[in-house]
Design an enzyme around this catalytic site. Structure first.
Site, PDB file in Angstrom:
ATOM      1  NE  ARG A 224      -3.965  -2.082   2.073  1.00  0.00           N
ATOM      2  CZ  ARG A 224      -4.042  -3.075   2.972  1.00  0.00           C
ATOM      3  NH1 ARG A 224      -3.281  -3.059   4.046  1.00  0.00           N
ATOM      4  NH2 ARG A 224      -4.879  -4.065   2.793  1.00  0.00           N
ATOM      5  CG  PHE A 240     -11.440  -5.802  -6.982  1.00  0.00           C
ATOM      6  CD1 PHE A 240     -12.515  -6.670  -7.107  1.00  0.00           C
ATOM      7  CD2 PHE A 240     -10.721  -5.468  -8.129  1.00  0.00           C
ATOM      8  CE1 PHE A 240     -12.863  -7.214  -8.349  1.00  0.00           C
ATOM      9  CE2 PHE A 240     -11.059  -5.992  -9.369  1.00  0.00           C
ATOM     10  CZ  PHE A 240     -12.131  -6.870  -9.483  1.00  0.00           C
ATOM     11  CG  ASP A 262     -15.449  -3.849  -2.344  1.00  0.00           C
ATOM     12  OD1 ASP A 262     -14.241  -4.165  -2.338  1.00  0.00           O
ATOM     13  OD2 ASP A 262     -16.341  -4.641  -1.979  1.00  0.00           O
ATOM     14  CB  SER A 263     -19.361  -6.209  -4.926  1.00  0.00           C
ATOM     15  OG  SER A 263     -18.430  -6.973  -4.204  1.00  0.00           O
ATOM     16  CG  ASP A 311      -5.884  -6.300  -3.682  1.00  0.00           C
ATOM     17  OD1 ASP A 311      -5.466  -7.427  -4.008  1.00  0.00           O
ATOM     18  OD2 ASP A 311      -6.004  -5.938  -2.489  1.00  0.00           O
ATOM     19  CB  CYS A 351      -4.517 -12.950  -3.529  1.00  0.00           C
ATOM     20  SG  CYS A 351      -6.294 -12.955  -3.739  1.00  0.00           S
TER      21      CYS A 351
HETATM   22  N1  SAH Z   1      -7.663  -3.921  -1.766  1.00  0.00           N
HETATM   23  C1  SAH Z   1      -8.281  -4.335  -0.542  1.00  0.00           C
HETATM   24  C2  SAH Z   1      -8.563  -5.817  -0.466  1.00  0.00           C
HETATM   25  C3  SAH Z   1      -9.413  -6.348  -1.604  1.00  0.00           C
HETATM   26  S1  SAH Z   1     -10.201  -7.840  -1.240  1.00  0.00           S
HETATM   27  C4  SAH Z   1      -7.442  -3.877   0.638  1.00  0.00           C
HETATM   28  O1  SAH Z   1      -6.371  -3.303   0.429  1.00  0.00           O
HETATM   29  O2  SAH Z   1      -7.840  -4.106   1.789  1.00  0.00           O
HETATM   30  C5  SAH Z   1     -11.316  -7.990  -2.562  1.00  0.00           C
HETATM   31  C6  SAH Z   1     -12.548  -7.115  -2.500  1.00  0.00           C
HETATM   32  O3  SAH Z   1     -13.232  -7.249  -3.732  1.00  0.00           O
HETATM   33  C7  SAH Z   1     -13.564  -7.443  -1.438  1.00  0.00           C
HETATM   34  O4  SAH Z   1     -13.800  -6.303  -0.661  1.00  0.00           O
HETATM   35  C8  SAH Z   1     -14.851  -7.834  -2.192  1.00  0.00           C
HETATM   36  O5  SAH Z   1     -16.006  -7.301  -1.569  1.00  0.00           O
HETATM   37  C9  SAH Z   1     -14.639  -7.170  -3.506  1.00  0.00           C
HETATM   38  N2  SAH Z   1     -15.218  -7.790  -4.716  1.00  0.00           N
HETATM   39  C10 SAH Z   1     -15.269  -9.076  -5.054  1.00  0.00           C
HETATM   40  N3  SAH Z   1     -15.748  -9.232  -6.303  1.00  0.00           N
HETATM   41  C11 SAH Z   1     -16.002  -7.981  -6.779  1.00  0.00           C
HETATM   42  C12 SAH Z   1     -16.486  -7.456  -8.005  1.00  0.00           C
HETATM   43  N4  SAH Z   1     -16.777  -8.256  -9.040  1.00  0.00           N
HETATM   44  N5  SAH Z   1     -16.595  -6.128  -8.138  1.00  0.00           N
HETATM   45  C13 SAH Z   1     -16.282  -5.309  -7.100  1.00  0.00           C
HETATM   46  N6  SAH Z   1     -15.806  -5.748  -5.926  1.00  0.00           N
HETATM   47  C14 SAH Z   1     -15.661  -7.067  -5.755  1.00  0.00           C
END
Ligand code: SAH
Length: 407
Positions: A224, A240, A262-263, A311, A351
């Protein structure tokens, strides 16, 4: 003690300290091991090789804990391994007078710390534990007692709700195991694991009982601040974003504007709260939606960004999913590249342990060709050092990232 005899030729990985014995490698089981029992592993000719935990259900029939015939898997053993894991983290989190030290990190990372099936994350005054194998489940009380004694947290909370427990025939388990229940609005301090080297650490609200994983994506701690450094004066998109880990570091590095997708609406609310918690008052546009669709919508509108962070969650859960995962990664990366202004930066992650760094780079190459962009790799990123990679167990390396410039 029950003894497992391996098939001829299947002793090689074990001699190389790989900690898993698959059911297909077993020629014979002497004795009647029960769930989580300690078993001895011998080569086909009877030579003693290692000692580990029997699992009655998983295809990974034994997890190995020691290759030393004199080492018993008793309480003293657990104390030694946990102590080694703690010392390792203490050596990372060097505090400095100027920068608050991170108080959230993975304290025990399973196979990488010689304790397969055990995850312990520290979140300030609380520990979150996961017991993911029958062997660790059997030891859970002793482990909780050792952690309580050694770390002296306010509470130890169990989040053994990971899918892998299913394969072990273990039901999900959750709740306070020791001390107090963590507050809903616990706050952690999180930044680069080696604060002196990389500056900055920020505060985040974490929901330890309901949040994803054990509450926060600790494995991205170092990345980050690395990615944040590219955001000064830029218009950034955090795809995400979850609770805004990257968003907050982009803001702390004086990004001009951040769009975060984010979803989960709840995650975005926390992302906003996390900006406020750090007094980061910058134009912030949270978008509840699907990144795949939202990026397409931006392309349609002709909207552009200077920095895009991707991510996503794990796309490949098994070998059978790799092809679909590959398409997913290629798709979002291709559109992201198209949305970047010339000279813009893409910080992209995977990941999925099953997608190797090599494959991930190839996927990005395919995306760049399709997007008709000339792309340079500036930095290669991995999981933070509190998630060490066991050289004998390449499976412990799962997070990979590339910071790229697109022309
Ligand atoms: N970047 C974040 C961690 C991401 S984890 C950090 O630094 O903490 C992945 C995230 O993607 C989750 O919050 C999940 O809710 C979201 N997610 C999963 N599928 C998705 C999609 N198709 N569109 C948007 N968000 C999504």
């Amino acid at each position: 003690m029950p003894t497992i005899i391996l098939r001829p030729g299947r002793d090689r990985p074990i001699r190389h300290y790989h900690p898993w014995v698959f059911s297909g490698a077993i020629a014979a089981v002497q004795g009647e091991p029960e769930r989580g029992d300690t078993v001895e592993i011998c080569a086909n000719d009877g030579e003693w090789l290692a000692r580990g935990d029997w699992s009655s259900q998983s295809q990974i029939r034994v997890r190995l804990l020691t290759w030393n015939a004199d080492e018993m898997l008793d309480e003293a053993f657990l104390c030694r391994r946990i102590e080694r894991a703690i010392v390792n983290r203490q050596a990372l989190c060097v505090s400095s007078a100027a920068i608050a030290e991170s108080n959230a990190y993975r304290l025990v990372y399973a196979e990488s710390d010689g304790l397969p099936g055990l995850i312990v994350d520290r979140y300030g005054d609380f520990l979150v534990v996961q017991f993911l194998t029958q062997g660790m489940e059997m030891r859970s009380e002793r482990i909780v007692a050792i952690l309580a004694d050694r770390v002296r947290p306010q509470g130890i909370y169990e989040r053994s709700d990971a899918e892998v427990r299913d394969k072990e025939g273990l039901p999900p388990a959750e709740g306070v195991r020791w001390g107090q229940s963590p507050p809903k609005d616990a706050i952690i301090q999180c930044g680069h694991m080696m604060a002196e080297a990389a500056g900055q650490s920020l505060r985040f609200y974490v929901d330890l009982s309901e949040g994803q994983k054990t509450g926060f994506y600790l494995d991205q701690a170092d990345n980050r601040s690395r990615v944040g450094a590219y955001c000064r004066g830029k218009q950034a998109l955090d795809g995400f974003c979850y609770t805004g880990g990257f968003t907050a570091f982009a803001a702390a590095n004086a990004a001009e504007h951040i769009t975060a997708i984010d979803s989960s609406a709840g995650a975005l609310d926390l992302a906003r709260a996390n900006l406020a918690l750090n007094q980061l008052d910058i134009p912030f546009e949270p978008v509840v939606g699907d990144v795949f669709k939202q990026l397409r919508a931006y392309r349609q509108e002709g909207r552009q960004f200077d920095v895009i962070i991707l991510d996503p969650p794990k796309f490949a859960h098994s070998q059978a999913h790799i092809e679909r995962a590959t398409r997913g990664y290629k798709d979002i990366n291709m559109i992201a590249l198209q949305l970047l202004r010339p000279g813009g930066v893409l910080a992209t992650f995977s990941c999925s342990g099953l997608v190797s760094s090599d494959l991930f780079q190839k996927i990005l190459f395919g995306a760049a060709v399709d997007a008709r962009r000339d792309v340079q790799i500036l930095e290669r990123l991995s999981q933070s050092p509190d998630h060490p990679v066991n050289l004998a167990f390449p499976e412990s390396e799962y997070l990979k990232g590339l910071i790229c410039r697109a022309w």
